[in-house]
Design a protein around this motif. Structure first.
Motif, PDB file in Angstrom:
ATOM      1  N   LYS A   1    -101.816-130.372 -48.897  1.00 36.45           N
ATOM      2  CA  LYS A   1    -102.507-130.939 -50.052  1.00 36.45           C
ATOM      3  C   LYS A   1    -101.518-131.323 -51.127  1.00 36.45           C
ATOM      4  CE  LYS A   1    -107.030-129.411 -49.340  1.00 36.45           C
ATOM      5  NZ  LYS A   1    -108.335-129.370 -49.944  1.00 36.45           N
ATOM      6  N   GLN A   2    -100.471-130.542 -51.277  1.00 34.35           N
ATOM      7  CA  GLN A   2     -99.479-130.826 -52.314  1.00 34.35           C
ATOM      8  C   GLN A   2     -98.707-132.093 -51.967  1.00 34.35           C
ATOM      9  OE1 GLN A   2     -96.334-127.970 -52.721  1.00 34.35           O
ATOM     10  NE2 GLN A   2     -96.088-128.436 -54.879  1.00 34.35           N
TER      11      GLN A   2
ATOM     12  N   GLN B   1    -101.970-125.275 -45.272  1.00 38.30           N
ATOM     13  CA  GLN B   1    -103.111-125.962 -45.870  1.00 38.30           C
ATOM     14  C   GLN B   1    -102.780-126.395 -47.302  1.00 38.30           C
ATOM     15  OE1 GLN B   1    -106.700-123.752 -44.813  1.00 38.30           O
ATOM     16  NE2 GLN B   1    -107.811-124.815 -46.412  1.00 38.30           N
ATOM     17  N   VAL B   2    -102.100-125.532 -48.034  1.00 37.83           N
ATOM     18  CA  VAL B   2    -101.751-125.841 -49.418  1.00 37.83           C
ATOM     19  C   VAL B   2    -100.612-126.868 -49.468  1.00 37.83           C
ATOM     20  CG1 VAL B   2    -100.860-124.879 -51.574  1.00 37.83           C
ATOM     21  CG2 VAL B   2    -102.554-123.619 -50.263  1.00 37.83           C
TER      22      VAL B   2
ATOM     23  N   THR C   1    -109.214-132.406 -46.760  1.00 36.83           N
ATOM     24  CA  THR C   1    -108.520-131.262 -46.142  1.00 36.83           C
ATOM     25  C   THR C   1    -108.050-131.727 -44.777  1.00 36.83           C
ATOM     26  OG1 THR C   1    -109.992-129.760 -47.289  1.00 36.83           O
ATOM     27  CG2 THR C   1    -108.733-128.841 -45.479  1.00 36.83           C
TER      28      THR C   1
ATOM     29  N   GLU D   1    -114.525-114.788 -41.135  1.00 40.38           N
ATOM     30  CA  GLU D   1    -113.407-114.125 -41.833  1.00 40.38           C
ATOM     31  C   GLU D   1    -112.979-114.934 -43.059  1.00 40.38           C
ATOM     32  OE1 GLU D   1    -112.554-111.121 -40.976  1.00 40.38           O
ATOM     33  OE2 GLU D   1    -113.561-110.984 -39.055  1.00 40.38           O
ATOM     34  N   TYR D   2    -111.683-115.251 -43.153  1.00 43.61           N
ATOM     35  CA  TYR D   2    -111.200-115.912 -44.370  1.00 43.61           C
ATOM     36  C   TYR D   2    -111.251-117.436 -44.293  1.00 43.61           C
ATOM     37  CZ  TYR D   2    -109.221-111.398 -45.809  1.00 43.61           C
ATOM     38  OH  TYR D   2    -109.047-110.099 -46.181  1.00 43.61           O
TER      39      TYR D   2
ATOM     40  N   GLY E   1    -116.363-119.923 -43.476  1.00 44.47           N
ATOM     41  CA  GLY E   1    -116.427-119.719 -42.032  1.00 44.47           C
ATOM     42  C   GLY E   1    -116.295-118.261 -41.692  1.00 44.47           C
TER      43      GLY E   1
ATOM     44  N   ASN F   1    -111.744-121.025 -44.921  1.00 44.44           N
ATOM     45  CA  ASN F   1    -112.239-121.673 -46.122  1.00 44.44           C
ATOM     46  C   ASN F   1    -111.420-122.919 -46.399  1.00 44.44           C
ATOM     47  OD1 ASN F   1    -114.029-121.777 -48.191  1.00 44.44           O
ATOM     48  ND2 ASN F   1    -113.005-120.304 -49.481  1.00 44.44           N
ATOM     49  N   PRO F   2    -112.006-124.098 -46.545  1.00 42.00           N
ATOM     50  CA  PRO F   2    -113.401-124.459 -46.337  1.00 42.00           C
ATOM     51  C   PRO F   2    -113.821-124.364 -44.862  1.00 42.00           C
ATOM     52  CG  PRO F   2    -112.068-126.408 -46.694  1.00 42.00           C
ATOM     53  CD  PRO F   2    -111.183-125.231 -46.958  1.00 42.00           C
TER      54      PRO F   2
ATOM     55  N   TRP G   1    -106.619-110.415 -33.158  1.00 40.83           N
ATOM     56  CA  TRP G   1    -107.169-111.322 -34.153  1.00 40.83           C
ATOM     57  C   TRP G   1    -106.450-112.648 -33.988  1.00 40.83           C
ATOM     58  CZ3 TRP G   1    -106.701-110.844 -40.186  1.00 40.83           C
ATOM     59  CH2 TRP G   1    -107.727-111.584 -40.781  1.00 40.83           C
TER      60      TRP G   1
ATOM     61  N   GLY H   1    -101.856-116.280 -40.846  1.00 41.71           N
ATOM     62  CA  GLY H   1    -103.012-116.637 -41.664  1.00 41.71           C
ATOM     63  C   GLY H   1    -102.753-116.722 -43.151  1.00 41.71           C
ATOM     64  N   CYS H   2    -101.546-117.106 -43.563  1.00 40.80           N
ATOM     65  CA  CYS H   2    -101.284-117.207 -45.005  1.00 40.80           C
ATOM     66  C   CYS H   2    -101.811-118.499 -45.590  1.00 40.80           C
ATOM     67  CB  CYS H   2     -99.793-117.084 -45.291  1.00 40.80           C
ATOM     68  SG  CYS H   2     -98.829-118.481 -44.681  1.00 40.80           S
ATOM     69  N   ARG H   3    -102.057-119.477 -44.735  1.00 40.15           N
ATOM     70  CA  ARG H   3    -102.615-120.772 -45.123  1.00 40.15           C
ATOM     71  C   ARG H   3    -101.682-121.567 -46.040  1.00 40.15           C
ATOM     72  NH1 ARG H   3    -108.778-119.329 -46.419  1.00 40.15           N
ATOM     73  NH2 ARG H   3    -107.895-117.609 -47.558  1.00 40.15           N
TER      74      ARG H   3
ATOM     75  N   PHE I   1    -116.113-117.591 -48.882  1.00 39.90           N
ATOM     76  CA  PHE I   1    -115.512-117.971 -47.604  1.00 39.90           C
ATOM     77  C   PHE I   1    -116.574-118.652 -46.745  1.00 39.90           C
ATOM     78  CE2 PHE I   1    -113.133-114.413 -49.241  1.00 39.90           C
ATOM     79  CZ  PHE I   1    -111.866-114.940 -49.223  1.00 39.90           C
TER      80      PHE I   1
END
Lengths: 271, 208
Positions: A24-25, A20-21, A52, A41-42, A39, A44-45, A71, A15-17, A37
Motif C-alpha cells: 500500500k505504501q 500488505q502495508v 488491497t 483469525e487475524y 476473516g 483483515n480485510p 497454523w 503473519g506480520c502483514r 477482523f
C-alpha cells in the motif's frame, strides 16, 4: 526481468502483514475502513480488493494432532498466470503481458467486470472509489479494474512485498532458480509435513507465484486439476462477441456494462 | 568495583538475592560471619491468582510492597474467575500514539479486542466479533471478542481455568480508539524492581 517469479513459503510466514502495508505504501493505496477482523483469525480485510493488492490469509489453527498444532498463514496476491483467464476474456484488450506479468491498462479498462468474473482466484476488482496519492497522481481510478502489477508500474528492482518480508517467506528470482529452491524446500518439509505440496507449477500454464504449502492445495481453497485450466479460447471469443452486442445499449454506464457482461457470460454458456 | 560491591551489600538482605557462592564471598568481604543471602529464586503466585501456590505455603512474594492506597483493590477468584493477561500485536506499537494514526495499520487491527477460547465463549454465549465487557475490581472496559482455537483453557492444580487475553495498544485520541486495558490491571509491583504486575490478574467477562 523477463522470467522472474515470486516464491511464497507459507512455512516461514509469521503473519506480520508487513507485505500488505509495504504494498500500500509503495503503490500509494489508501487503507480500508474496517470494523473488526473480517476473516478467520487475524485476516483483515476479508479479501483482495481494488485498494488491497496483496493480502495475508490466516487459516484457523489445526489441532487434529494435539501434540503439534499447525497454523497456516498464506500470502495471496495476483498469481500472474501464464495463460490468464482475465487476459483472454477482456473485451477491450486492456489486459496484457509485459515481461510475463499480467498488467491492466486502466486507460483502456471500461470496468465491465469480465476479469472479476473469470478469475478463479478472485484477484482483480473494480474500484468504486478514486484515490489520489500525496503528490497528486491518481493511483486508483473509479470504475476501473485494479490488481497487483508486480511493482511494474511504479517500477522497482525487487517488488515491495518481497523487499520488506522479515522472515524471508517471500523471495523473488528467475523462475528456474525459484522452482529449484521450492523443490529443495519441499524435500526438507516432507519429513515434518508429509502432505506438503508446491502450488503453481502447472496451473494455468504455470503461475508466476509459486507457493509452498504444508498440506494439499485444496485445503487452502486453491483450485487444482480441471478447475485450474484456462478458459477455452472459443468460449472466450463467444463471450466477447456477445458482450459487444449487448454493450451497445449500455450507454457507457458502468453498472449496465457489468450487467451486460454477466448476460453475455450466461448466454455463452448455453451456446 | 569494590565500591559497587559495598553498595549492593548495603541493601536489606531480604530484598536481594544472589548466587550462593557469590553471596558467601561478598559477605566475608563485608565482615559478616554467617551468610546473609536473600531469598533464593522461588515460585510465587501473582497477587491475583485463581489458585494456591503448589511449590510452597507462601502464596505471594513476602518482599513485595503493597501500598496502603492499593490494599483494598484486589479481586478474589470467586467474583473474578478468569485469568487475564495483556500483550502486544505486531501492527501497533506501545500505547499506539503513533501507529493508531496510520490508516494502513488501522485497517489491520482496527479496534480493541480480547481473545477467548471456544469453551469460554460457549459458556458465556459469546460469538466471534461480539461486544463484551471485561470487568476487574478496579474498572471495566468494552472490547470486541475474538473466539479462537489459539487460546485454550489451562489445567491449573487440577481445575480447568479459562483465560482472557487482550491487547493494550488502545486508548483515547488518534484515529482508531478503544478502551484502555490498563484500567483493569492491579497496582502492585514486582518485589525487586517494582515493575508493575500487569500481565497476570483476574477478570470477569460478559456479553454486552
Amino acid at each position: 526481468m523477463s522470467d522472474k517469479s515470486f516464491l511464497v513459503d507459507t512455512t516461514k510466514c509469521q503473519g506480520c502483514r508487513a507485505c500488505q502495508v509495504a504494498c500500500k505504501q509503495w503503490n500509494g493505496l489508501p487503507g480500508e475502513k474496517t470494523d473488526f477482523f473480517a476473516g478467520p483469525e487475524y485476516t483483515n480485510p476479508a479479501e483482495l480488493s481494488a485498494i488491497t493488492w496483496n493480502h495475508v490469509v490466516f487459516f484457523p489453527i489445526d489441532r487434529s494432532d494435539p501434540s503439534r498444532p499447525t497454523w497456516t498463514i498464506m500470502h495471496k496476491k495476483c498469481y500472474h498466470c501464464n495463460e490468464a483467464n482475465c487476459l483472454r476474456v477482456c473485451p477491450e484488450k486492456a489486459i496484457s503481458k509485459v515481461d510475463g506479468w499480467t498488467l491492466i491498462d486502466q486507460s483502456r479498462c471500461i470496468g465491465c467486470g469480465a476479469c472479476v468474473n473469470e478469475c478463479v482466484y478472485h484477484v482483480p476488482k473494480v474500484s468504486d472509489i478514486k484515490h489520489v496519492n500525496d503528490v497528486g497522481q491518481t493511483m486508483v481510478f473509479k470504475d476501473k479494474s485494479h490488481k497487483c502489477n508486480a511493482c511494474m508500474v511504479n517500477q522497482r528492482e525487487v517488488p515491495a512485498c518481497v523487499n520488506t518480508c522479515p522472515s524471508y517467506a517471500l523471495s523473488f528470482s528467475s523462475r528456474p532458480a525459484i522452482i529449484k529452491k521450492a523443490k529443495a524446500r519441499l524435500a526438507q518439509l516432507k519429513q515434518e509435513f508429509p502432505k506438503a505440496s508446491i502450488y503453481g507449477l502447472e496451473e494455468f500454464g504455470g503461475l508466476r507465484v509459486i507457493t509452498i504449502l504444508k498440506d494439499r492445495p485444496e485445503k487452502y481453497g486453491l483450485p487444482t486439476g480441471k478447475k485450474a485450466e484456462p478458459i477455452d479460447m472459443v468460449k472466450a471469443e463467444e463471450i466477447r462477441d456477445m458482450y459487444h452486442l449487448f454493450s451497445t445499449v449500455s450507454m457507457g454506464i458502468p453498472l449496465l456494462k457489468r450487467a451486460a457482461y454477466r448476460m453475455a457470460r450466461s448466454m455463452a454458456k448455453h451456446v | 568495583m569494590n565500591a559497587h560491591r559495598g553498595r549492593i551489600l548495603r541493601l536489606l538482605p531480604n530484598r536481594v538475592w544472589r548466587t550462593y557462592s557469590g553471596g558467601l564471598m561478598l559477605d566475608r568481604m563485608e565482615g559478616l560471619t554467617a551468610p546473609a543471602d536473600g531469598p533464593f529464586p522461588e515460585h510465587y503466585e501473582p497477587m491475583e491468582s485463581p489458585t494456591y501456590n503448589a511449590f510452597n505455603s507462601q502464596k505471594l512474594n513476602p518482599a513485595t510492597v503493597i501500598l496502603d492506597s492499593a490494599r483494598g483493590e484486589f479481586g478474589d477468584p470467586g467474583r473474578f474467575p478468569y485469568i487475564a493477561t495483556s500483550y502486544r500485536v505486531t501492527e501497533h506499537w506501545q500505547a499506539g500514539a503513533m501507529t493508531r494514526n496510520l490508516p494502513w495499520l488501522n485497517e489491520l487491527v482496527p479496534t480493541m479486542f480480547c481473545e477467548i477460547s471456544f469453551t469460554l465463549a460457549e459458556r458465556k454465549g459469546i460469538k466471534n466479533g461480539d461486544r463484551v465487557r471485561i470487568v476487574s475490581i478496579r474498572g471495566s472496559i468494552e472490547a470486541r471478542a475474538m473466539v479462537t482455537e489459539r487460546v485454550q483453557p489451562w489445567m491449573i492444580n487440577g481445575r480447568q481455568t479459562e483465560m482472557v487475553g487482550m491487547i493494550w495498544h488502545f486508548g483515547h485520541g488518534c484515529k482508531a480508539t478503544g478502551d484502555e486495558c490498563n484500567t483493569l490491571t492491579p497496582n502492585i509491583g514486582d518485589a525487586n524492581t517494582m515493575i508493575p504486575e500487569f500481565k497476570a490478574f483476574l477478570v470477569d467477562i460478559q456479553k454486552v
